[in-house]
Design an enzyme around this catalytic site. Sequence first.
Site, PDB file in Angstrom:
ATOM      1  N   HIS A 128       4.498   4.187  -5.946  1.00 32.35           N
ATOM      2  CA  HIS A 128       3.280   4.582  -5.235  1.00 32.35           C
ATOM      3  C   HIS A 128       3.483   5.722  -4.225  1.00 32.35           C
ATOM      4  O   HIS A 128       2.941   5.683  -3.122  1.00 32.35           O
ATOM      5  CB  HIS A 128       2.670   3.371  -4.532  1.00 32.35           C
ATOM      6  CG  HIS A 128       2.090   2.336  -5.470  1.00 32.35           C
ATOM      7  ND1 HIS A 128       1.657   2.632  -6.737  1.00 32.35           N
ATOM      8  CD2 HIS A 128       1.888   0.989  -5.320  1.00 32.35           C
ATOM      9  CE1 HIS A 128       1.200   1.532  -7.312  1.00 32.35           C
ATOM     10  NE2 HIS A 128       1.330   0.526  -6.485  1.00 32.35           N
ATOM     11  N   HIS A 202      -6.266   1.722  -5.367  1.00 33.26           N
ATOM     12  CA  HIS A 202      -5.599   0.419  -5.449  1.00 33.26           C
ATOM     13  C   HIS A 202      -6.449  -0.700  -4.839  1.00 33.26           C
ATOM     14  O   HIS A 202      -5.946  -1.513  -4.058  1.00 33.26           O
ATOM     15  CB  HIS A 202      -4.234   0.510  -4.768  1.00 33.26           C
ATOM     16  CG  HIS A 202      -3.200  -0.427  -5.305  1.00 33.26           C
ATOM     17  ND1 HIS A 202      -3.428  -1.775  -5.455  1.00 33.26           N
ATOM     18  CD2 HIS A 202      -1.938  -0.210  -5.739  1.00 33.26           C
ATOM     19  CE1 HIS A 202      -2.336  -2.342  -5.945  1.00 33.26           C
ATOM     20  NE2 HIS A 202      -1.409  -1.417  -6.134  1.00 33.26           N
ATOM     21  N   GLU A 337      -6.006  -0.544 -11.851  1.00 33.55           N
ATOM     22  CA  GLU A 337      -5.602   0.786 -11.394  1.00 33.55           C
ATOM     23  C   GLU A 337      -5.629   1.753 -12.577  1.00 33.55           C
ATOM     24  O   GLU A 337      -4.740   1.733 -13.418  1.00 33.55           O
ATOM     25  CB  GLU A 337      -4.193   0.717 -10.804  1.00 33.55           C
ATOM     26  CG  GLU A 337      -4.059  -0.249  -9.640  1.00 33.55           C
ATOM     27  CD  GLU A 337      -2.628  -0.754  -9.454  1.00 33.55           C
ATOM     28  OE1 GLU A 337      -1.747   0.060  -9.176  1.00 33.55           O
ATOM     29  OE2 GLU A 337      -2.396  -1.971  -9.612  1.00 33.55           O
TER      30      GLU A 337
HETATM   31  C1  GLA Z   1       1.134  -2.132  -8.250  1.00 31.18           C
HETATM   32  C2  GLA Z   1       2.429  -2.518  -8.819  1.00 31.18           C
HETATM   33  C3  GLA Z   1       2.770  -3.902  -8.386  1.00 31.18           C
HETATM   34  C4  GLA Z   1       2.779  -4.004  -6.878  1.00 31.18           C
HETATM   35  C5  GLA Z   1       1.479  -3.522  -6.335  1.00 31.18           C
HETATM   36  C6  GLA Z   1       1.508  -3.449  -4.830  1.00 31.18           C
HETATM   37  O1  GLA Z   1       0.115  -2.796  -8.848  1.00 31.18           O
HETATM   38  O2  GLA Z   1       2.468  -2.419 -10.216  1.00 31.18           O
HETATM   39  O3  GLA Z   1       4.009  -4.274  -8.890  1.00 31.18           O
HETATM   40  O4  GLA Z   1       3.810  -3.216  -6.356  1.00 31.18           O
HETATM   41  O5  GLA Z   1       1.148  -2.266  -6.831  1.00 31.18           O
HETATM   42  O6  GLA Z   1       2.021  -4.590  -4.237  1.00 31.18           O
END
Ligand code: GLA
Length: 372
Positions: A128, A202, A337
């Site tokens: 991220h 997100h 997402e």
């Molecule tokens: C995304 C990732 C997850 C987790 C979330 C945040 O969805 O794929 O594994 O890291 O973000 O916690």
Amino acid sequence: MITPSRACLLALALLPVAASASADSISRRPFGQKDGKSVFLYTLTNARGASVQITDYGGIVTSIKVPDRAGRLGDVVLGFDSLGRYEKDSPYFGALIGRYANRIARGRFTLDGKTYTLFVNNGPNSLHGGKAGFDKKVWAATPTHPRGGIGLALRLVSPGGEEDYPGALAVRVVYTWTDDDALRIVYTAVTDKDTVLNLTNHSYFNLAGAGSGTVLDTRMQINADSFTPVDTTQIPTGALRPVAGTPFDFRRPHAIGERIDRPDAQLRIGQGYDHNFVLRGHGLRVSARAYSPRSGRVLTEYTTEPGVQLYTANFLDGKLRGKGGKLYARRGAFCLEAQHFPDSPNHPRFPTTELKPGRAYHQTTVYQFSTY
Ligand code: GLA
């Protein structure tokens, strides 16, 4: 003749009409300070009285209040009441994610013969955007008033080399909250040097209301015939695996909880669903739909992206308190997402995430709310 009580009844009958005819609006209030910059919270209320709140810190969607089947407004996204909590405790609640949403293996990729090394923040991988991704920046916000809704345009310049990614980027994200309860997110970006880019939002949804327990009863449908299986560090193996005959088959609606604890190696790695689905079709099309039997609320997601990460908040531990002091359960939300596939820079066969000067990145994703 109209008696007083009949007049009263008449007035009552007229009330909802008056409410639905009310105009949409946008307002803002201070939400704190970050690195000497003032941070604001914007409230976008549509003509029906449904509202979305967005802060210019991280472009975070902090609340979405939409009606249930009885017409009662409820907040359907997880979040916090204060900026400080977003800075300290947030697992990316509601945020804009960049430069690269999801994981890049070992924080390394090669572009035009040069290897770039990123900040590693998720086991051996970069997740991220690294240490201080777009979710932790204060964006420049301008209210807009497009037809059929109200909007907030957010701009961010990411200097060349930020988080060790090449190229300076100019990013623009426009959120529009429409009069029919759709949150449209349009992303555009340009660069001055070859780079990679993968943007998403997100938001953590719970259609029965944030903090109302798990989403295991939510029925999920995803228009994907395959998904990208991962290794034990959640990096795609490179395969596209058919969903047929697996707990990842959401081509018809299934309750999220129906198969989530099956003895399946992929589910074990994610401790539930935390996987990228390979969407059917191209252009702006329906990617997923979620139904909450408890509230009657429906969320339909549309996107132009090739993939969507279904994450069922498996890493929430049930101890995090959010808005109004409510406890957020493990699996107390789902994220959809919209994205390019994880680790694409290291998988030449995945749709490319490269962005070159003179070309523009573009994504449209829509979260449409309704009831059934
Ligand atoms: C995304 C990732 C997850 C987790 C979330 C945040 O969805 O794929 O594994 O890291 O973000 O916690």
